[in-house]
Write a protein that holds these residues in place. Structure first.
Motif, PDB file in Angstrom:
ATOM      1  N   SER B 266       0.855  -1.184   0.000  1.00  0.00           N
ATOM      2  CA  SER B 266       0.000   0.000   0.000  1.00  0.00           C
ATOM      3  C   SER B 266       0.895   1.240   0.000  1.00  0.00           C
ATOM      4  O   SER B 266       2.072   1.171   0.376  1.00  0.00           O
ATOM      5  N   PRO B 267       0.354   2.397  -0.402  1.00  0.00           N
ATOM      6  CA  PRO B 267       1.202   3.604  -0.507  1.00  0.00           C
ATOM      7  C   PRO B 267       1.905   3.967   0.797  1.00  0.00           C
ATOM      8  O   PRO B 267       3.104   4.280   0.789  1.00  0.00           O
ATOM      9  N   ALA B 268       1.195   3.933   1.921  1.00  0.00           N
ATOM     10  CA  ALA B 268       1.852   4.309   3.185  1.00  0.00           C
ATOM     11  C   ALA B 268       2.931   3.294   3.539  1.00  0.00           C
ATOM     12  O   ALA B 268       4.037   3.665   3.941  1.00  0.00           O
ATOM     13  N   SER B 269       2.618   2.006   3.378  1.00  0.00           N
ATOM     14  CA  SER B 269       3.614   0.984   3.718  1.00  0.00           C
ATOM     15  C   SER B 269       4.841   1.105   2.828  1.00  0.00           C
ATOM     16  O   SER B 269       5.978   0.928   3.293  1.00  0.00           O
ATOM     17  N   LEU B 271       5.984   3.838   1.417  1.00  0.00           N
ATOM     18  CA  LEU B 271       6.707   5.048   1.830  1.00  0.00           C
ATOM     19  C   LEU B 271       7.578   4.773   3.059  1.00  0.00           C
ATOM     20  O   LEU B 271       8.770   5.113   3.093  1.00  0.00           O
ATOM     21  N   PHE B 272       6.982   4.130   4.066  1.00  0.00           N
ATOM     22  CA  PHE B 272       7.723   3.910   5.317  1.00  0.00           C
ATOM     23  C   PHE B 272       8.788   2.828   5.147  1.00  0.00           C
ATOM     24  O   PHE B 272       9.851   2.894   5.765  1.00  0.00           O
ATOM     25  N   ALA B 361       6.861   3.354  13.874  1.00  0.00           N
ATOM     26  CA  ALA B 361       5.484   3.352  14.405  1.00  0.00           C
ATOM     27  C   ALA B 361       4.537   2.663  13.427  1.00  0.00           C
ATOM     28  O   ALA B 361       3.593   1.970  13.834  1.00  0.00           O
ATOM     29  N   HIS B 362       4.782   2.824  12.131  1.00  0.00           N
ATOM     30  CA  HIS B 362       3.933   2.165  11.132  1.00  0.00           C
ATOM     31  C   HIS B 362       4.107   0.646  11.191  1.00  0.00           C
ATOM     32  O   HIS B 362       3.132  -0.106  11.210  1.00  0.00           O
ATOM     33  N   ALA B 365       2.456  -0.661  14.359  1.00  0.00           N
ATOM     34  CA  ALA B 365       0.988  -0.663  14.272  1.00  0.00           C
ATOM     35  C   ALA B 365       0.505  -1.811  13.384  1.00  0.00           C
ATOM     36  O   ALA B 365      -0.464  -2.509  13.706  1.00  0.00           O
TER      37      ALA B 365
END
Lengths: 115, 416
Positions: B266-269, B271-272, B361-362, B365
């Protein structure tokens, strides 16, 4: 929205999210996630995702353990994004992990820390 | 159709290639009684938990002389004080004052941290003062006691040894094995990784209304991954769980994630992950894992996945699995026959920038959400097994670590 800007001026577009999401501890951010609706997650996610590279670059100008006061609300917004993105990306806007254990019974040992 | 008369074709060796390597384990069902019997639970206290080595912490938790951690061990009806001595050595004592039995250190919850000022511990009830090596230093109004031999009134010691920075205690008066002998081949297989560099820890716990073995067993297999984790981990829907090895009561295995065509993070994953993977400290560092693991040096290695008898798991991924995470542990602490304190702890090298902290933190979570999926079955399983409807449960090949744990559980329980 706070009367005085909480974020550096270049991130003014994120100002509407500060009160709800710029929370200093994981426990506080979790409580916000559990109380949010699909539209809350979506609006926050859509506002944050495209700005994240810029947000991280700004925050990385400071030492992690010496973030100035003016950078902290933005730092907490970014943490809230990191912890809540899955609600949009994976859970269809639900405020809990589908088919999961009661999240309120999970205790985070670091939950009140603000680092 | 009875279990065992399934329509599957082929020999047992073909259907159960891992289990059949260890004929002493058999291929039969396991009894349900050990999970639901109050009488067996009472026996577990002495026959297992007061006999074997138990991991109760990491050395980094009590890094400086005088630092202590008090760990509640309800299964043995005691609490252990772990304290670091001025020379660096770690000692363990029962948290009980030998005067009239008060807790020397007041506890708050399952784990209590603090520092012994001037390397002294003082019981707040009547002010008895103990050295961190256990000897009683001073007793107020000592002259008013009859024939008090101070040498006999130190803190009651608990055997304590450290392996790779993991602090273990043994509640037997005289442990029958050293920790090194107890861990045996497992200890060798997992030695050499720089665990101590991962000082950033993110720990979750929950009291689960299930027997400790329900929780332990659910976390001891990968058979559930494609059903239970379809919500949080679409990338884990194709995997290999293999290289099972047994080391007496302990066992290990390797877990690999196979690519799924067209599935992107996914985009957030993404990125991190990028934030952590461009960092020398947080990127995948497969070369750091001990040489006996992942012998094919596969880059799709998620983690080495062992069961450490009786109540611990230690997943070693060296940053190659969940982004940035070097290893994580589970502990299952029995509270009663139907209640367990579960602890899951994620370890990272400490973040040195805000972006690394946020990316961690990602990952944390994401992994916590997976654990919320894992724990979702456990209370249902216990409640259903408590009905007595089933007398036995059956295991497939890759549930072999459960079979091994039970085999040795049975051996300990049968011992005099």
């Amino acid at each position: 929205m706070p009367a005085v800007a909480a974020l550096p001026v270049q991130f003014a577009a994120l100002e509407p999210f500060v009160t709800a999401w710029a929370l200093p501890s994981e426990n506080a951010r979790s409580a916000k996630r559990w109380a949010s609706h699909a539209e809350d997650f979506r609006r926050f996610y859509d506002a944050m995702l495209p700005r994240m590279p810029e947000v991280l670059a700004y925050l990385d100008e400071f030492p992690l353990h010496g973030l100035p006061a003016e950078a902290r609300p933005l730092y907490h917004l970014a943490l809230a994004f990191a912890e809540s993105a899955a609600h949009v990306e994976l859970y269809g806007g639900a405020n809990k992990v589908p088919n999961s254990f009661d999240q309120a019974r999970f205790m985070a040992a670091h939950g009140e820390r603000t680092d | 159709m009875k279990p065992g008369s399934a329509r599957a074709t082929g020999t047992i060796a073909a259907r159960m290639p891992w289990t059949s390597r260890y004929p002493e384990l058999g291929t039969g069902p396991l009894p349900v009684e050990p999970i639901i019997s109050p009488a067996l639970f009472e026996q577990e206290r002495t026959k297992i938990f007061k006999r074997v080595w138990l991991n109760v912490g990491r050395v980094e938790e009590i890094a400086n002389p005088g630092d202590y951690k008090v760990k509640r061990l309800d299964v043995a009806r005691t609490s252990a004080i772990l304290v670091r001595r001025p020379g660096g050595e770690i000692c363990a004592f029962h948290n009980i004052c030998p005067h009239r039995g008060n807790k020397v250190i007041p506890e708050s919850g399952n784990e209590t941290f603090g520092r012994a000022r001037a390397n002294l511990l003082t019981c707040r009830f009547h002010g008895w003062v103990f050295e961190t090596a256990g000897a009683v230093r001073s007793i107020p109004r000592e002259e008013a006691f009859a024939d008090l031999h101070k040498a006999c009134f130190g803190l009651r010691p608990i055997a304590c040894e450290v392996w790779e920075g993991f602090i273990f205690v043994n509640l037997a008066a005289e442990p029958e094995q050293s920790l090194t002998d107890y861990l045996g081949g497992f200890g060798e297989h997992f030695s050499g990784y720089p665990y101590g560099e991962s000082t950033a820890r993110y720990k979750y716990s929950a009291v689960l209304n299930c027997n400790w073995k329900v929780s332990l067993h659910a976390f001891s297999e990968g058979y559930h991954v494609s059903t239970i984790h379809s919500g949080t981990s679409p990338n884990l829907m194709r995997f290999e769980h293999k290289d099972f090895r047994l080391f007496g009561p302990h066992s290990t295995s390797a877990f690999f994630v196979l690519p799924i065509a067209g599935l992107e993070p996914s985009p957030a994953s993404a990125l991190f992950r990028e934030v952590l993977h461009r960092s020398e400290r947080h990127r995948p560092r497969l070369h750091e894992i001990p040489p006996t693991m992942n012998h094919e040096r596969r880059t799709d290695f998620l983690f080495e996945f062992p069961v450490i008898f009786p109540n611990m798991l230690l997943h070693l991924s060296a940053g190659n699995g969940y982004p940035g995470m070097t290893y994580f542990t589970h502990h299952f602490w029995p509270l009663s026959v139907g209640q367990t304190l579960w602890e899951g702890t994620n370890y990272f090298r400490p973040p040195e920038s805000a972006s690394e902290r946020i990316a961690i933190a990602h990952t944390t979570a994401y992994h916590r959400n997976g654990w919320l999926e894992d724990t979702s079955t456990m209370e249902d399983t216990h409640a259903a097994l408590s009905s007595g409807v089933l007398e036995e449960i059956v295991l497939m090949d890759e549930e072999i670590m459960i079979r091994n744990t039970h085999h040795h559980w049975d051996r300990y329980m049968r011992a005099a």
